[in-house]
Design a protein around this motif. Structure first.
Motif, PDB file in Angstrom:
ATOM      1  N   ARG A 184       0.782  -6.904  -0.100  1.00 52.95           N
ATOM      2  CA  ARG A 184      -0.509  -6.283   0.197  1.00 52.95           C
ATOM      3  C   ARG A 184      -1.084  -5.709  -1.108  1.00 52.95           C
ATOM      4  NH1 ARG A 184      -3.435  -5.629   5.102  1.00 52.95           N
ATOM      5  NH2 ARG A 184      -1.965  -5.419   6.817  1.00 52.95           N
ATOM      6  N   VAL A 185      -2.179  -6.050  -1.710  1.00 47.02           N
ATOM      7  CA  VAL A 185      -2.828  -5.716  -2.748  1.00 47.02           C
ATOM      8  C   VAL A 185      -3.955  -4.828  -2.725  1.00 47.02           C
ATOM      9  CG1 VAL A 185      -3.615  -6.440  -5.036  1.00 47.02           C
ATOM     10  CG2 VAL A 185      -1.767  -7.688  -3.765  1.00 47.02           C
ATOM     11  N   ALA A 186      -4.033  -3.678  -3.131  1.00 46.07           N
ATOM     12  CA  ALA A 186      -5.440  -2.868  -2.987  1.00 46.07           C
ATOM     13  C   ALA A 186      -5.918  -2.879  -4.362  1.00 46.07           C
ATOM     14  CB  ALA A 186      -4.758  -1.481  -2.876  1.00 46.07           C
ATOM     15  N   MET A 187      -6.937  -2.377  -4.779  1.00 44.27           N
ATOM     16  CA  MET A 187      -7.703  -2.212  -6.051  1.00 44.27           C
ATOM     17  C   MET A 187      -8.165  -1.139  -6.361  1.00 44.27           C
ATOM     18  SD  MET A 187     -11.032  -4.683  -5.168  1.00 44.27           S
ATOM     19  CE  MET A 187     -12.141  -4.096  -6.682  1.00 44.27           C
ATOM     20  N   GLU A 219      -8.937  -1.983   3.673  1.00 39.96           N
ATOM     21  CA  GLU A 219      -7.800  -1.696   4.357  1.00 39.96           C
ATOM     22  C   GLU A 219      -6.719  -1.797   3.627  1.00 39.96           C
ATOM     23  OE1 GLU A 219      -7.785  -4.816   7.303  1.00 39.96           O
ATOM     24  OE2 GLU A 219      -5.772  -4.119   8.287  1.00 39.96           O
ATOM     25  N   ASN A 220      -6.468  -2.530   2.711  1.00 41.93           N
ATOM     26  CA  ASN A 220      -5.323  -2.562   1.866  1.00 41.93           C
ATOM     27  C   ASN A 220      -5.072  -1.112   1.217  1.00 41.93           C
ATOM     28  OD1 ASN A 220      -4.594  -4.837   2.739  1.00 41.93           O
ATOM     29  ND2 ASN A 220      -4.665  -6.130   0.907  1.00 41.93           N
ATOM     30  N   ILE A 248      -8.182   4.346   8.038  1.00 39.66           N
ATOM     31  CA  ILE A 248      -9.301   4.100   7.148  1.00 39.66           C
ATOM     32  C   ILE A 248      -9.408   2.647   7.067  1.00 39.66           C
ATOM     33  CG2 ILE A 248      -9.443   6.638   6.394  1.00 39.66           C
ATOM     34  CD1 ILE A 248      -8.338   5.386   3.610  1.00 39.66           C
ATOM     35  N   GLY A 249     -10.376   2.055   6.236  1.00 45.73           N
ATOM     36  CA  GLY A 249     -10.420   0.776   5.672  1.00 45.73           C
ATOM     37  C   GLY A 249     -10.993  -0.192   6.779  1.00 45.73           C
TER      38      GLY A 249
END
Ligand code: ZN
Length: 513
Positions: free
Chosen positions: A332-335, A381-382, A393-394
């Protein structure tokens, strides 16, 4: 309670997989209080709640609120006098930064973030001078600014208890400097050192002070491996587990950090964290540019998250993180935009476009490169999953917080956009911050038709300009001279530091030969 229908030509509920998003055409979400209670066709929801007020129109796209998963400051380092440099040198140049009023500074970047559809920020607050009481006051100022503008924040203070300037013990570095310079540096560094006990106690007090506000959450930030002692790392593991708090940690941002980890523990930084029980779904690694293939397996198997900071990695010569490798292993990658994006601002739509483009390696297999829905999920989402807000959230799912933006469809499709282009691709490829008209956070409109509803942006910026028009204070002058004097010594420290280290990431084209 009253219901508001947020309406759009397209309402993007959530992303299901690499190629699919759930989109409601001529859709709406029903908002009650601070939550979404229903999503579906506008006609159905309007029939169900005939007295509901309406926001948006069939000329808008409704997007889930975006999450900037990695953020530190308001005015950018460039604005405050530091050009982009390799990270380790840049740390030293950052000492030239002026003291900026934290309330106005935080508002400054919040204007930019909200203005590009960001509704939640992971604020990693670094470098407030101690003692701990002063750090806590600084923390409350930052949090207070987000509360004032109405933005959702996952706040953490970035903890450091060693190696404050270079990747070795402060006393050892200071001892090699000319005596006067060493004394000046030691005095400055000492002001920023806090203990783990002080830190965890402050975190608990901040959580208590903000408990009643559903838009504020407090989490933990062991800033980076070199900055955190073994004893403090144990504390982070225990406190995170006991309080169920997520952690965000810069890791393997540069090759120099990869080298540091080997010098400290004989292996990689990820192995070091694994051996101390710090990997897992409560841990997010910021940057992660220099993970090895085996490290990526460790991250995937442990359920650890990664936050991809593409602009920052380019600007500070850190490298390009292998997002495609992360995706292949299901991480799972956020940014995040870190200090600032490629345009020296906090435009999340621009950052998403960069992430979508940066990893388009040569070839024809579409499975090798990121898709628009995937990047949207990273930015929404991530990102949420790296914060204590989690899945609340997301997405625009019923039960979620009503965090969303209304983007002008005309602004991205006029005078013509062929219907062959999928909606999410259209948004990712063509939406600009100026097209983000209205932003709702926790059911409240905080920006309407690009005007902030609670804060007078122009007045806040005028006040910021007035404060910074004053001459430098003696302390600010002192830091400038110190930054200038120390830089050659920092450069010397890293000369030869990488000897014996692999200088290219494993996925670099030359290593594939
Ligand atoms: Zn950072």
């Amino acid at each position: 309670m009253t219901i508001t229908l947020v309406r759009g030509r397209y309402v993007i509920e959530r992303v299901l997989d690499r190629d699919t998003a759930v989109i409601h055409e001529d859709g709406a979400v029903a908002v009650e209080g601070d939550r979404i209670v229903a999503i579906g066709s506008h006609a159905d929801l309007a029939a169900r709640w005939p007295a509901a007020g309406t926001l948006g129109s069939d000329r808008h796209v409704v997007l889930p609120g975006l999450v900037n998963g990695h953020h530190h400051v308001g005015l950018t380092p460039v604005q405050l006098g530091s050009l982009d440099q390799p990270l380790e040198l840049w740390f030293a140049t950052r000492m030239v930064a002026r003291d900026v009023d934290l309330h106005l500074d935080t508002l400054y970047s919040a204007f930019e973030m909200i203005g590009s559809g960001v509704t939640t920020v992971q604020h990693l607050h670094g470098r407030a001078p101690g003692p701990i009481e002063a750090v806590e006051q600084a923390a409350l100022k930052v949090i207070g600014a987000y509360r004032a503008i109405g933005m959702r924040v996952s706040y953490s203070y970035a903890f450091r208890d060693q190696n404050m300037l270079v990747y070795e013990d402060d006393a050892a570095f200071v001892a090699r400097l000319p005596q006067d310079l060493g004394a000046r540096l030691a005095e400055t560094l000492a002001r920023f050192r806090i203990t783990a006990e002080e830190y965890f106690a402050m975190t608990a007090r901040l959580a208590e002070a903000t408990e009643a506000d559903p838009r504020v959450a407090i989490q933990l930030a062991p800033t980076n491996l070199h900055w955190v002692s073994d004893k403090a790392l144990e504390g982070f593991r225990d406190v995170s587990e006991a309080r169920g708090l997520p952690m965000h940690m810069h890791l393997n941002e540069t090759a120099y950090q990869k080298r540091y980890a080997r010098l400290r523990g004989g292996g990689t930084a990820a192995e070091y964290l694994r051996d101390r029980g710090l990997l897992g779904p409560r841990m997010t690694l910021g940057h992660a540019v220099w993970l090895t293939e085996a490290d990526i397996d460790l991250v995937a198997e442990s359920g650890t998250l990664i936050c991809h900071n593409a602009s920052s990695n380019l600007r500070l010569r850190s490298g390009v993180a292998c997002l495609n490798c992360f995706a292949k292993r299901g991480i799972r990658v956020a940014m995040g935009m870190d200090e600032a994006g490629i345009n020296d601002d906090r435009d999340m739509l621009a950052e998403m476009r960069l992430v979508l483009r940066l990893h388009r390696v040569p070839g024809m297999d579409p499975a090798e490169v990121p898709t628009a829905p995937e990047v949207l999920r990273m930015a929404s989402e991530n990102g949420g999953l790296t914060t204590p807000f989690g899945a609340a959230i997301g997405t625009l799912s019923p039960g979620s917080f009503a965090d969303l933006s209304l983007v002008s469809w005309d602004a991205l499709s006029h005078p013509y956009l062929d219907p062959l282009i999928p909606v999410v691709d259209a948004v990712l490829l063509r939406a600009k911050a100026g097209g983000v008209e209205t932003v709702m956070i926790g059911g409240e409109v905080v920006m309407r038709d690009r005007r902030f509803t609670r804060i007078d942006r122009e007045a806040a910026l005028a006040e910021l300009a007035a404060q910074l028009a004053l001459p430098l204070k003696p302390e600010e002058e002192r830091r400038r001279v110190l930054a200038r004097d120390i830089l050659p010594h920092v450069r010397d420290f890293y000369a030869g530091y990488l000897d014996g280290e692999v200088r290219e990431p494993f996925y670099a084209p030359s290593s594939r030969r």
